[in-house]
Structure formats: structure tokens, C-alpha cells
Write an enzyme that holds these catalytic residues in place. Structure first.
Site, short mmCIF file in Angstrom:
data_model
loop_
_atom_site.label_atom_id
_atom_site.label_comp_id
_atom_site.label_asym_id
_atom_site.label_seq_id
_atom_site.Cartn_x
_atom_site.Cartn_y
_atom_site.Cartn_z
N GLU A 187 0.83 -1.22 0.00
CA GLU A 187 0.00 0.00 0.00
C GLU A 187 0.86 1.26 0.00
OE1 GLU A 187 -2.92 -0.46 3.14
OE2 GLU A 187 -3.99 -1.97 1.94
N CYS B 108 -2.14 -4.73 -5.53
CA CYS B 108 -2.67 -5.96 -4.95
C CYS B 108 -1.63 -7.09 -4.99
CB CYS B 108 -3.90 -6.42 -5.72
SG CYS B 108 -5.32 -5.34 -5.55
N GLU C 41 -1.87 -10.14 -5.95
CA GLU C 41 -1.87 -10.93 -7.20
C GLU C 41 -0.96 -10.27 -8.24
OE1 GLU C 41 -4.40 -9.89 -5.43
OE2 GLU C 41 -6.21 -11.08 -5.72
N CYS D 47 -7.44 -7.03 -10.72
CA CYS D 47 -6.56 -8.21 -10.79
C CYS D 47 -7.12 -9.25 -11.76
CB CYS D 47 -6.36 -8.81 -9.40
SG CYS D 47 -5.29 -7.80 -8.39
N1 THU Z 1 -6.24 -6.41 -2.28
C1 THU Z 1 -5.41 -7.35 -2.87
O1 THU Z 1 -4.20 -7.40 -2.59
N2 THU Z 1 -5.96 -8.22 -3.74
C2 THU Z 1 -7.29 -8.24 -4.09
O2 THU Z 1 -7.67 -8.98 -4.98
C3 THU Z 1 -8.23 -7.41 -3.35
C4 THU Z 1 -7.64 -6.30 -2.57
C5 THU Z 1 -5.64 -5.45 -1.35
C6 THU Z 1 -5.62 -4.04 -1.87
C7 THU Z 1 -5.56 -3.25 -0.59
O3 THU Z 1 -4.20 -3.15 -0.18
C8 THU Z 1 -6.29 -4.12 0.42
O4 THU Z 1 -6.36 -5.42 -0.16
C9 THU Z 1 -7.70 -3.66 0.74
O5 THU Z 1 -8.45 -3.48 -0.40
#
Ligand code: THU
Length: 160
Positions: free
Chosen positions: A64, A73, A75, A115
């Protein structure tokens, strides 16, 4: 007028012990990768793990940023690492899991729309579908055979 019906088949495993051994191992890496998440804003830690056709396993976690749209994300972190390290090697499977500071996630985590779009293009690039394996902190595991199962009517390069 007619209606089109879109069908998605999801294989449900009641626990990860029912999975084939290589998928259990992949899910284990996804759970391990959760620890590497940098999620001080959402406090929602996501772990992903890839199995490549050459047998390599690659983990990734969400990263983040104070400028929220910059967040990446798990993935896409894992898939970008794979694309950099092994650009020509197809992906066989991705496992995804997450841990929240608020609740114990018992339902499978499914990848966000961005993603799904990203993963869909990875399938297209290698002309090969890959499995998506989803689990919460514990509980049932969902498996689909292709990203396209999670993204019907997807937009792709053929429209351009
Ligand atoms: N997030 C992911 O890493 N992958 C996903 O498919 C859904 C969301 C993360 C993004 C953000 O850092 C946190 O989860 C909350 O949305």
C-alpha cells in the site's frame, strides 16, 4: 430478444487437505506471503502465490501507499515478479488468501476486478489458462480452472 446465460463452475474443497499436494503447497506459500504485506492503511493483508510451468513458486503480497491509488494488490505483485523473472514461462496456478485485523476470514477471498483483468491478459499472453485457488484464513477452498471463469465477457486486445 433473447437472454444469454453465463455459467461459472467452481470446485469446492471443504478443507485444504482435500487439494492435490502441489496446490496445498501453493496455498501454504500464499498464507506465508500474507506476513510480507505492507498494509498500514487498510490493515487487510493479502497473500498470493504462483506456480509456474517450470516448477518455480513465487509469492506476493499487497503493497500500500499513502497515495491510495498507488496500492498494488498481492496478485499483481506476484504476477509482475514472475513476468520480470520468467517472462516466457506460463502460469499454472495462483493461490490467494487474506487476513483482516477486524474479522477472521472464513470464506474464500476472490481477486478484485483489476486483478481479474490483469490475470486474464496473462492467460492471453501465454495462450494458456491457469487455475485460481481461493481461501480465507481457514475454511473451504474454491478453485476455478481459468481466470475467464471469474471474468465473463472480458475486455481483451481483440477489441482494439
Ligand atoms: N487487495 C489485494 O491485494 N488483492 C485483491 O484482490 C483485493 C484487494 C488489497 C488491496 C488493498 O491493499 C487491500 O487489499 C484492501 O483493499
Amino acid at each position: 430478444m433473447k437472454k444469454l446465460t453465463v455459467k461459472t463452475e467452481i470446485t469446492v474443497f471443504e478443507s485444504k487437505k482435500e487439494l492435490p499436494e502441489d496446490h496445498q503447497e501453493l496455498l501454504k506459500l500464499a498464507h506465508k506471503s500474507v506476513k510480507d504485506a505492507y498494509a498500514p492503511y487498510s490493515k487487510f493483508k493479502v497473500g498470493a502465490a504462483l506456480l509456474l510451468e517450470n516448477g518455480e513458486l513465487i509469492g506476493g503480497s499487497n503493497q500500500e501507499n499513502a497515495a491510495y491509488p498507488v496500492c498494488i494488490c498481492a496478485e499483481r505483485v506476484a504476477l509482475s515478479a514472475a513476468a520480470s523473472l520468467y517472462p516466457k514461462v506460463p502460469v499454472v496456478a495462483i493461490a490467494v488468501t487474506a487476513k483482516s485485523h477486524r474479522i477472521k476470514i472464513k470464506q474464500p477471498i476472490s481477486p478484485c476486478g483489476t486483478c481479474r483483468q490483469f490475470m486474464s491478459e496473462v492467460e492471453d499472453k501465454h495462450q494458456q489458462p491457469f487455475k485460481v485457488i481461493m481461501q480465507g484464513v481457514s475454511g473451504p477452498v474454491y478453485v476455478v480452472d481459468s481466470v475467464k471463469d471469474l471474468l465473463p465477457l472480458s475486455f481483451d486486445a481483440s477489441f482494439l
